[in-house]
Design a protein around this motif. Structure first.
Motif, mmCIF file in Angstrom:
data_model
loop_
_atom_site.group_PDB
_atom_site.id
_atom_site.type_symbol
_atom_site.label_atom_id
_atom_site.label_comp_id
_atom_site.label_asym_id
_atom_site.label_seq_id
_atom_site.Cartn_x
_atom_site.Cartn_y
_atom_site.Cartn_z
ATOM 1 N N UNK A 36 0.844 -1.199 0.000
ATOM 2 C CA UNK A 36 0.000 0.000 0.000
ATOM 3 C C UNK A 36 0.879 1.249 0.000
ATOM 4 N N UNK A 37 0.308 2.355 -0.473
ATOM 5 C CA UNK A 37 1.070 3.600 -0.475
ATOM 6 C C UNK A 37 1.371 4.082 -1.881
ATOM 7 N N UNK A 38 2.067 5.209 -2.002
ATOM 8 C CA UNK A 38 2.387 5.819 -3.301
ATOM 9 C C UNK A 38 3.531 5.070 -3.989
ATOM 10 N N UNK A 39 3.188 4.277 -4.994
ATOM 11 C CA UNK A 39 4.176 3.366 -5.599
ATOM 12 C C UNK A 39 5.389 4.106 -6.153
ATOM 13 N N UNK A 40 5.164 5.214 -6.867
ATOM 14 C CA UNK A 40 6.306 5.898 -7.477
ATOM 15 C C UNK A 40 7.228 6.482 -6.411
ATOM 16 N N UNK A 41 6.663 7.029 -5.341
ATOM 17 C CA UNK A 41 7.499 7.555 -4.255
ATOM 18 C C UNK A 41 8.293 6.433 -3.605
ATOM 19 N N UNK A 42 7.669 5.271 -3.430
ATOM 20 C CA UNK A 42 8.374 4.149 -2.819
ATOM 21 C C UNK A 42 9.502 3.639 -3.710
ATOM 22 N N UNK A 43 9.290 3.656 -5.032
ATOM 23 C CA UNK A 43 10.371 3.282 -5.950
ATOM 24 C C UNK A 43 11.538 4.261 -5.800
ATOM 25 N N UNK A 44 11.226 5.567 -5.746
ATOM 26 C CA UNK A 44 12.278 6.565 -5.555
ATOM 27 C C UNK A 44 13.036 6.364 -4.253
ATOM 28 N N UNK B 166 8.681 -2.507 10.432
ATOM 29 C CA UNK B 166 7.348 -3.104 10.318
ATOM 30 C C UNK B 166 6.602 -3.026 11.645
ATOM 31 N N UNK B 167 7.310 -3.243 12.754
ATOM 32 C CA UNK B 167 6.687 -3.132 14.079
ATOM 33 C C UNK B 167 6.195 -1.713 14.321
ATOM 34 N N UNK B 168 7.009 -0.740 13.926
ATOM 35 C CA UNK B 168 6.618 0.666 14.077
ATOM 36 C C UNK B 168 5.409 0.991 13.202
ATOM 37 N N UNK B 169 5.392 0.456 11.981
ATOM 38 C CA UNK B 169 4.258 0.690 11.080
ATOM 39 C C UNK B 169 2.952 0.226 11.721
ATOM 40 N N UNK B 170 2.897 -1.026 12.154
ATOM 41 C CA UNK B 170 1.659 -1.565 12.735
ATOM 42 C C UNK B 170 1.377 -0.955 14.107
ATOM 43 N N UNK B 171 2.451 -0.662 14.865
ATOM 44 C CA UNK B 171 2.265 -0.049 16.172
ATOM 45 C C UNK B 171 1.584 1.305 16.076
ATOM 46 N N UNK B 172 2.047 2.142 15.141
ATOM 47 C CA UNK B 172 1.422 3.463 14.958
ATOM 48 C C UNK B 172 -0.008 3.340 14.467
ATOM 49 N N UNK C 167 -4.699 7.017 6.305
ATOM 50 C CA UNK C 167 -4.943 7.103 4.860
ATOM 51 C C UNK C 167 -3.745 6.600 4.071
ATOM 52 N N UNK C 168 -2.544 6.993 4.479
ATOM 53 C CA UNK C 168 -1.339 6.537 3.791
ATOM 54 C C UNK C 168 -1.073 5.062 3.958
ATOM 55 N N UNK C 169 -1.634 4.460 5.021
ATOM 56 C CA UNK C 169 -1.394 3.043 5.304
ATOM 57 C C UNK C 169 -2.326 2.121 4.536
ATOM 58 N N UNK C 170 -3.463 2.622 4.092
ATOM 59 C CA UNK C 170 -4.515 1.742 3.572
ATOM 60 C C UNK C 170 -4.786 1.915 2.087
ATOM 61 N N UNK D 133 7.408 4.883 3.854
ATOM 62 C CA UNK D 133 8.800 4.716 4.276
ATOM 63 C C UNK D 133 8.980 3.436 5.076
ATOM 64 N N UNK D 134 8.131 3.278 6.107
ATOM 65 C CA UNK D 134 8.281 2.129 7.001
ATOM 66 C C UNK D 134 8.049 0.817 6.266
ATOM 67 N N UNK D 135 7.104 0.810 5.330
ATOM 68 C CA UNK D 135 6.806 -0.429 4.604
ATOM 69 C C UNK D 135 7.922 -0.805 3.633
#
Length: 393
Positions: A63-71, A204-210, A235-238, A308-310
Protein backbone atom coordinates in the motif's frame (compact mmCIF):
# COMPACT_ATOMS: atom_id res chain seq x y z
CA UNK A 1 37.45 11.72 5.95
CA UNK A 2 37.50 10.56 2.33
CA UNK A 3 34.65 8.16 3.08
CA UNK A 4 32.57 10.98 4.59
CA UNK A 5 33.23 13.12 1.51
CA UNK A 6 32.19 10.25 -0.72
CA UNK A 7 28.95 9.75 1.21
CA UNK A 8 28.21 13.49 1.09
CA UNK A 9 28.84 13.62 -2.67
CA UNK A 10 26.58 10.63 -3.23
CA UNK A 11 23.77 12.16 -1.15
CA UNK A 12 24.18 15.50 -2.91
CA UNK A 13 23.98 13.77 -6.29
CA UNK A 14 20.80 11.94 -5.22
CA UNK A 15 19.29 15.23 -3.99
CA UNK A 16 20.07 17.09 -7.24
CA UNK A 17 18.73 14.33 -9.50
CA UNK A 18 15.59 13.65 -7.44
CA UNK A 19 14.81 17.37 -7.08
CA UNK A 20 15.02 17.82 -10.85
CA UNK A 21 12.59 14.92 -11.22
CA UNK A 22 10.38 16.52 -8.57
CA UNK A 23 10.14 19.67 -10.69
CA UNK A 24 9.55 17.91 -14.02
CA UNK A 25 7.66 14.64 -13.36
CA UNK A 26 4.13 15.40 -14.50
CA UNK A 27 1.55 12.76 -15.36
CA UNK A 28 0.96 10.55 -12.32
CA UNK A 29 2.62 7.39 -10.96
CA UNK A 30 2.92 5.49 -14.24
CA UNK A 31 4.62 8.47 -15.88
CA UNK A 32 6.87 8.86 -12.81
CA UNK A 33 8.09 5.28 -13.21
CA UNK A 34 8.97 6.10 -16.82
CA UNK A 35 10.94 9.17 -15.74
CA UNK A 36 12.76 7.12 -13.10
CA UNK A 37 13.62 4.41 -15.61
CA UNK A 38 15.05 6.94 -18.04
CA UNK A 39 17.09 8.75 -15.38
CA UNK A 40 18.25 6.00 -13.04
CA UNK A 41 18.48 2.95 -15.32
CA UNK A 42 19.28 4.24 -18.81
CA UNK A 43 21.14 7.48 -18.18
CA UNK A 44 22.93 6.97 -14.85
CA UNK A 45 22.94 3.14 -14.75
CA UNK A 46 22.48 3.09 -10.97
CA UNK A 47 20.68 -0.26 -11.38
CA UNK A 48 19.94 -2.79 -14.12
CA UNK A 49 16.62 -3.47 -15.85
CA UNK A 50 15.82 -6.59 -13.81
CA UNK A 51 16.52 -4.91 -10.47
CA UNK A 52 14.36 -1.94 -11.44
CA UNK A 53 11.48 -4.22 -12.52
CA UNK A 54 11.75 -6.14 -9.23
CA UNK A 55 11.68 -2.91 -7.21
CA UNK A 56 8.61 -1.66 -9.10
CA UNK A 57 6.88 -5.02 -8.48
CA UNK A 58 7.55 -4.72 -4.74
CA UNK A 59 6.16 -1.18 -4.59
CA UNK A 60 3.03 -2.19 -6.52
CA UNK A 61 2.59 -4.97 -3.95
CA UNK A 62 2.64 -2.57 -0.99
CA UNK A 63 0.00 0.00 0.00
CA UNK A 64 1.07 3.60 -0.48
CA UNK A 65 2.39 5.82 -3.30
CA UNK A 66 4.18 3.37 -5.60
CA UNK A 67 6.31 5.90 -7.48
CA UNK A 68 7.50 7.55 -4.25
CA UNK A 69 8.37 4.15 -2.82
CA UNK A 70 10.37 3.28 -5.95
CA UNK A 71 12.28 6.56 -5.55
CA UNK A 72 12.94 5.79 -1.89
CA UNK A 73 14.10 2.27 -2.79
CA UNK A 74 16.53 3.57 -5.41
CA UNK A 75 17.94 6.02 -2.87
CA UNK A 76 18.35 3.21 -0.33
CA UNK A 77 20.18 1.05 -2.88
CA UNK A 78 22.46 3.95 -3.68
CA UNK A 79 23.28 5.27 -0.19
CA UNK A 80 21.35 3.39 2.50
CA UNK A 81 18.53 4.87 4.60
CA UNK A 82 19.91 8.42 4.29
CA UNK A 83 19.87 8.00 0.51
CA UNK A 84 16.21 6.99 0.67
CA UNK A 85 15.32 10.03 2.77
CA UNK A 86 17.27 12.35 0.46
CA UNK A 87 15.62 10.92 -2.64
CA UNK A 88 12.17 11.34 -1.07
CA UNK A 89 12.80 14.97 -0.06
CA UNK A 90 14.02 15.93 -3.53
CA UNK A 91 11.12 14.31 -5.36
CA UNK A 92 8.37 15.47 -2.98
CA UNK A 93 9.30 18.92 -1.68
CA UNK A 94 8.63 21.00 -4.85
CA UNK A 95 4.95 20.01 -5.09
CA UNK A 96 4.51 20.22 -1.28
CA UNK A 97 5.69 23.85 -1.28
CA UNK A 98 3.47 24.81 -4.23
CA UNK A 99 0.33 23.23 -2.72
CA UNK A 100 0.91 24.76 0.72
CA UNK A 101 1.32 28.21 -0.86
CA UNK A 102 -1.82 27.61 -2.98
CA UNK A 103 -3.85 26.67 0.12
CA UNK A 104 -2.66 29.74 2.06
CA UNK A 105 -3.49 32.07 -0.86
CA UNK A 106 -6.98 30.56 -1.20
CA UNK A 107 -7.60 31.05 2.53
CA UNK A 108 -7.03 34.77 2.14
CA UNK A 109 -9.36 35.20 -0.84
CA UNK A 110 -13.11 35.00 -1.21
CA UNK A 111 -13.20 32.54 -4.09
CA UNK A 112 -16.02 30.22 -3.07
CA UNK A 113 -18.04 30.89 -6.23
CA UNK A 114 -15.17 31.52 -8.64
CA UNK A 115 -15.72 29.94 -12.05
CA UNK A 116 -12.10 28.84 -12.36
CA UNK A 117 -12.48 26.76 -9.19
CA UNK A 118 -15.45 24.95 -10.67
CA UNK A 119 -13.32 24.39 -13.76
CA UNK A 120 -10.69 22.69 -11.58
CA UNK A 121 -13.38 20.41 -10.15
CA UNK A 122 -14.33 19.37 -13.68
CA UNK A 123 -10.65 18.65 -14.36
CA UNK A 124 -10.83 16.18 -11.46
CA UNK A 125 -13.70 14.39 -13.28
CA UNK A 126 -11.61 13.94 -16.43
CA UNK A 127 -8.43 12.89 -14.61
CA UNK A 128 -10.08 10.33 -12.33
CA UNK A 129 -12.13 8.88 -15.22
CA UNK A 130 -8.87 8.39 -17.12
CA UNK A 131 -7.25 6.76 -14.08
CA UNK A 132 -10.22 4.38 -13.67
CA UNK A 133 -10.02 3.23 -17.29
CA UNK A 134 -6.31 2.51 -17.09
CA UNK A 135 -6.53 0.72 -13.77
CA UNK A 136 -9.58 -1.33 -14.78
CA UNK A 137 -7.84 -2.65 -17.90
CA UNK A 138 -4.82 -3.67 -15.88
CA UNK A 139 -6.31 -4.84 -12.58
CA UNK A 140 -9.64 -6.40 -13.65
CA UNK A 141 -8.87 -8.33 -16.87
CA UNK A 142 -11.15 -11.32 -16.10
CA UNK A 143 -14.71 -11.88 -14.86
CA UNK A 144 -13.66 -12.92 -11.34
CA UNK A 145 -11.81 -9.69 -10.70
CA UNK A 146 -14.57 -7.65 -12.37
CA UNK A 147 -17.00 -9.24 -9.89
CA UNK A 148 -14.76 -8.30 -6.94
CA UNK A 149 -14.58 -4.73 -8.27
CA UNK A 150 -18.39 -4.61 -8.58
CA UNK A 151 -18.85 -5.85 -5.00
CA UNK A 152 -16.38 -3.23 -3.78
CA UNK A 153 -18.23 -0.50 -5.71
CA UNK A 154 -21.65 -1.48 -4.32
CA UNK A 155 -20.38 -1.93 -0.77
CA UNK A 156 -18.49 1.36 -0.70
CA UNK A 157 -21.45 3.34 -2.08
CA UNK A 158 -24.21 1.80 0.05
CA UNK A 159 -22.38 1.61 3.39
CA UNK A 160 -20.47 4.85 3.74
CA UNK A 161 -18.81 4.50 7.13
CA UNK A 162 -15.26 5.10 8.35
CA UNK A 163 -14.47 1.37 8.30
CA UNK A 164 -16.21 0.30 5.09
CA UNK A 165 -13.14 0.67 2.90
CA UNK A 166 -10.94 -1.33 5.28
CA UNK A 167 -13.57 -4.09 5.41
CA UNK A 168 -13.89 -4.12 1.61
CA UNK A 169 -10.12 -4.41 1.14
CA UNK A 170 -9.86 -7.26 3.68
CA UNK A 171 -12.78 -9.14 2.09
CA UNK A 172 -11.31 -8.66 -1.38
CA UNK A 173 -7.97 -10.00 -0.18
CA UNK A 174 -9.69 -13.10 1.23
CA UNK A 175 -11.64 -13.65 -2.02
CA UNK A 176 -8.43 -13.22 -4.03
CA UNK A 177 -6.71 -15.74 -1.78
CA UNK A 178 -9.47 -18.28 -2.45
CA UNK A 179 -9.80 -17.61 -6.20
CA UNK A 180 -6.17 -17.12 -7.25
CA UNK A 181 -4.10 -19.10 -4.74
CA UNK A 182 -2.80 -21.36 -7.51
CA UNK A 183 -1.37 -18.36 -9.36
CA UNK A 184 1.90 -19.29 -11.09
CA UNK A 185 5.06 -17.88 -9.51
CA UNK A 186 7.26 -15.40 -11.33
CA UNK A 187 11.02 -15.63 -11.43
CA UNK A 188 12.44 -14.82 -7.99
CA UNK A 189 13.78 -11.37 -7.24
CA UNK A 190 17.51 -10.69 -7.41
CA UNK A 191 17.42 -7.47 -5.39
CA UNK A 192 19.78 -6.86 -2.50
CA UNK A 193 19.65 -3.84 -0.17
CA UNK A 194 21.95 -2.48 2.57
CA UNK A 195 19.27 -3.09 5.23
CA UNK A 196 19.40 -5.78 7.90
CA UNK A 197 16.41 -7.97 8.69
CA UNK A 198 16.51 -6.70 12.27
CA UNK A 199 16.13 -3.09 11.12
CA UNK A 200 13.34 -4.19 8.74
CA UNK A 201 11.44 -5.87 11.58
CA UNK A 202 11.74 -2.68 13.66
CA UNK A 203 10.25 -0.66 10.76
CA UNK A 204 7.35 -3.10 10.32
CA UNK A 205 6.69 -3.13 14.08
CA UNK A 206 6.62 0.67 14.08
CA UNK A 207 4.26 0.69 11.08
CA UNK A 208 1.66 -1.56 12.74
CA UNK A 209 2.27 -0.05 16.17
CA UNK A 210 1.42 3.46 14.96
CA UNK A 211 -1.61 2.17 13.06
CA UNK A 212 -2.99 0.76 16.33
CA UNK A 213 -1.66 3.33 18.80
CA UNK A 214 -2.54 6.60 17.04
CA UNK A 215 -6.36 6.14 17.21
CA UNK A 216 -6.02 5.27 20.92
CA UNK A 217 -3.91 8.39 21.56
CA UNK A 218 -6.37 10.49 19.58
CA UNK A 219 -9.31 9.27 21.65
CA UNK A 220 -7.42 9.73 24.92
CA UNK A 221 -5.93 13.19 24.33
CA UNK A 222 -8.27 14.94 21.85
CA UNK A 223 -5.23 16.92 20.65
CA UNK A 224 -5.85 18.37 17.20
CA UNK A 225 -2.36 17.59 15.85
CA UNK A 226 -2.66 13.95 16.92
CA UNK A 227 -6.07 13.75 15.22
CA UNK A 228 -4.57 15.13 12.00
CA UNK A 229 -1.54 12.84 12.17
CA UNK A 230 -3.78 9.83 12.82
CA UNK A 231 -6.07 10.60 9.86
CA UNK A 232 -3.24 11.14 7.39
CA UNK A 233 -1.20 8.18 8.66
CA UNK A 234 -4.20 5.85 8.37
CA UNK A 235 -4.94 7.10 4.86
CA UNK A 236 -1.34 6.54 3.79
CA UNK A 237 -1.39 3.04 5.30
CA UNK A 238 -4.51 1.74 3.57
CA UNK A 239 -4.17 2.94 -0.01
CA UNK A 240 -3.60 0.30 -2.67
CA UNK A 241 -3.30 1.42 -6.27
CA UNK A 242 -1.66 4.84 -6.18
CA UNK A 243 -2.50 8.44 -5.49
CA UNK A 244 -6.00 8.59 -6.97
CA UNK A 245 -7.24 5.97 -4.52
CA UNK A 246 -6.31 8.16 -1.54
CA UNK A 247 -9.06 10.57 -2.65
CA UNK A 248 -12.03 8.72 -1.05
CA UNK A 249 -10.08 8.02 2.14
CA UNK A 250 -9.09 11.67 2.61
CA UNK A 251 -12.55 12.90 1.65
CA UNK A 252 -14.20 10.74 4.33
CA UNK A 253 -11.62 11.73 6.92
CA UNK A 254 -11.91 15.51 6.51
CA UNK A 255 -15.11 16.62 4.73
CA UNK A 256 -17.85 15.03 6.92
CA UNK A 257 -15.93 16.07 10.06
CA UNK A 258 -15.99 19.72 8.97
CA UNK A 259 -12.23 20.24 8.68
CA UNK A 260 -12.79 21.54 5.14
CA UNK A 261 -15.66 21.85 2.66
CA UNK A 262 -16.19 19.74 -0.45
CA UNK A 263 -15.45 22.86 -2.48
CA UNK A 264 -12.06 23.28 -0.81
CA UNK A 265 -11.34 19.55 -1.11
CA UNK A 266 -12.04 19.28 -4.84
CA UNK A 267 -10.32 22.58 -5.60
CA UNK A 268 -7.15 21.26 -4.00
CA UNK A 269 -7.47 17.97 -5.84
CA UNK A 270 -7.70 19.83 -9.13
CA UNK A 271 -4.66 21.93 -8.21
CA UNK A 272 -2.72 18.78 -7.30
CA UNK A 273 -3.11 17.65 -10.92
CA UNK A 274 -1.27 20.76 -12.08
CA UNK A 275 1.91 20.18 -10.09
CA UNK A 276 4.60 17.57 -10.73
CA UNK A 277 5.56 14.90 -8.23
CA UNK A 278 3.41 12.43 -6.26
CA UNK A 279 -0.35 12.99 -5.92
CA UNK A 280 -0.06 12.15 -2.21
CA UNK A 281 1.23 15.71 -1.75
CA UNK A 282 -2.47 16.65 -1.96
CA UNK A 283 -2.26 16.01 1.80
CA UNK A 284 -0.03 19.08 2.14
CA UNK A 285 -2.84 21.22 0.71
CA UNK A 286 -5.41 19.76 3.13
CA UNK A 287 -3.08 20.20 6.11
CA UNK A 288 -2.37 23.82 5.12
CA UNK A 289 -6.10 24.61 4.77
CA UNK A 290 -6.68 23.23 8.27
CA UNK A 291 -3.64 24.62 10.09
CA UNK A 292 -1.38 26.72 7.86
CA UNK A 293 2.08 25.70 6.67
CA UNK A 294 2.73 23.75 9.88
CA UNK A 295 -0.34 21.62 9.16
CA UNK A 296 0.86 21.12 5.58
CA UNK A 297 4.24 19.79 6.71
CA UNK A 298 2.66 17.59 9.42
CA UNK A 299 0.24 16.11 6.87
CA UNK A 300 3.06 15.40 4.43
CA UNK A 301 5.14 13.56 7.04
CA UNK A 302 2.13 11.60 8.30
CA UNK A 303 0.83 10.40 4.92
CA UNK A 304 4.27 9.38 3.60
CA UNK A 305 5.58 7.80 6.82
CA UNK A 306 3.77 4.46 6.20
CA UNK A 307 5.34 4.26 2.73
CA UNK A 308 8.80 4.72 4.28
CA UNK A 309 8.28 2.13 7.00
CA UNK A 310 6.81 -0.43 4.60
CA UNK A 311 9.49 -0.17 1.91
CA UNK A 312 12.29 -0.33 4.51
CA UNK A 313 10.52 -3.15 6.36
CA UNK A 314 9.83 -5.39 3.36
CA UNK A 315 12.93 -5.02 1.19
CA UNK A 316 14.91 -7.82 2.89
CA UNK A 317 11.89 -10.19 2.77
CA UNK A 318 10.76 -9.52 -0.80
CA UNK A 319 12.13 -12.79 -2.18
CA UNK A 320 9.90 -14.88 0.09
CA UNK A 321 6.85 -12.65 -0.40
CA UNK A 322 7.06 -12.60 -4.16
CA UNK A 323 7.47 -16.37 -4.49
CA UNK A 324 4.35 -17.05 -2.36
CA UNK A 325 1.46 -17.67 -4.75
CA UNK A 326 -1.17 -17.30 -1.98
CA UNK A 327 0.07 -13.82 -1.10
CA UNK A 328 -0.03 -12.90 -4.79
CA UNK A 329 -3.60 -14.19 -5.07
CA UNK A 330 -4.75 -12.04 -2.14
CA UNK A 331 -3.07 -9.02 -3.73
CA UNK A 332 -4.91 -9.63 -7.02
CA UNK A 333 -8.20 -9.48 -5.12
CA UNK A 334 -7.21 -6.27 -3.32
CA UNK A 335 -6.15 -4.59 -6.58
CA UNK A 336 -9.51 -5.46 -8.16
CA UNK A 337 -11.35 -3.94 -5.18
CA UNK A 338 -9.33 -0.75 -5.61
CA UNK A 339 -11.00 -0.24 -8.99
CA UNK A 340 -14.47 -0.49 -7.42
CA UNK A 341 -13.54 1.88 -4.60
CA UNK A 342 -12.23 4.42 -7.09
CA UNK A 343 -15.42 4.24 -9.19
CA UNK A 344 -17.46 4.86 -6.03
CA UNK A 345 -15.32 7.94 -5.29
CA UNK A 346 -15.75 9.04 -8.89
CA UNK A 347 -19.52 9.11 -8.40
CA UNK A 348 -19.40 10.76 -4.98
CA UNK A 349 -18.00 13.29 -4.27
CA UNK A 350 -16.41 14.05 -7.66
CA UNK A 351 -19.30 13.66 -10.13
CA UNK A 352 -22.14 14.73 -7.82
CA UNK A 353 -20.48 18.02 -6.87
CA UNK A 354 -18.86 18.86 -10.23
CA UNK A 355 -21.27 17.93 -13.05
CA UNK A 356 -24.30 20.10 -12.36
CA UNK A 357 -25.65 20.76 -15.87
CA UNK A 358 -25.11 20.03 -19.59
CA UNK A 359 -22.31 22.62 -19.92
CA UNK A 360 -20.33 20.92 -17.16
CA UNK A 361 -20.72 17.52 -18.82
CA UNK A 362 -19.71 18.87 -22.23
CA UNK A 363 -16.65 20.58 -20.77
CA UNK A 364 -15.66 17.39 -18.89
CA UNK A 365 -15.93 15.45 -22.17
CA UNK A 366 -13.62 17.95 -23.90
CA UNK A 367 -11.04 17.77 -21.10
CA UNK A 368 -11.24 13.96 -21.05
CA UNK A 369 -10.66 13.83 -24.81
CA UNK A 370 -7.68 16.18 -24.54
CA UNK A 371 -6.16 13.93 -21.89
CA UNK A 372 -6.96 10.48 -23.30
CA UNK A 373 -7.17 10.84 -27.10
CA UNK A 374 -4.86 13.76 -27.82
CA UNK A 375 -2.57 12.80 -24.92
CA UNK A 376 -1.86 16.38 -23.85
CA UNK A 377 0.15 16.91 -20.63
CA UNK A 378 -1.92 17.15 -17.40
CA UNK A 379 -0.82 20.73 -16.72
CA UNK A 380 -2.42 21.82 -20.01
CA UNK A 381 -5.65 20.08 -18.98
CA UNK A 382 -5.61 21.89 -15.64
CA UNK A 383 -4.90 25.26 -17.25
CA UNK A 384 -7.68 24.72 -19.80
CA UNK A 385 -10.07 23.73 -17.02
CA UNK A 386 -9.33 26.83 -14.96
CA UNK A 387 -9.57 29.23 -17.95
CA UNK A 388 -12.68 27.51 -19.32
CA UNK A 389 -14.38 27.64 -15.95
CA UNK A 390 -13.54 31.32 -15.59
CA UNK A 391 -14.86 32.20 -19.06
CA UNK A 392 -17.94 30.02 -19.46
CA UNK A 393 -19.12 28.62 -16.13
Amino acid sequence: MNQNNSVFKTLLEILIVSTRLGFTSFGGPVAHLGYFHEEYVRRRKWMDEKSYADLVALCQFLPGPASSQVGIGIGVMRAGVLGGITSFIGFTLPSVIVLIVFAIILQGLDVADAGWLHGLKIVAVAVVAHAILGMAQKLTPDLKRKAIALLALVGTLLWQTAYTQIAVILLAGFLGFLMFKQQADDKPSSLSFPISRRFAVICLTLFFGLLILLPVLNAATQASWIALFDSFYRSGSLVFGGGHVVLPLLEREFVPTGFLTEEQFLTGYGAAQAVPGPLFTFAAYIGAVINGWQGGLLATVAIFLPAFLLILGTLPFWHQLRSNSKVKGALMGVNAAVVGILIAAFYHPIWTSSILDAIDFAFAAILFSMLVFWKLPPWIIVLTGAIGGWLFI
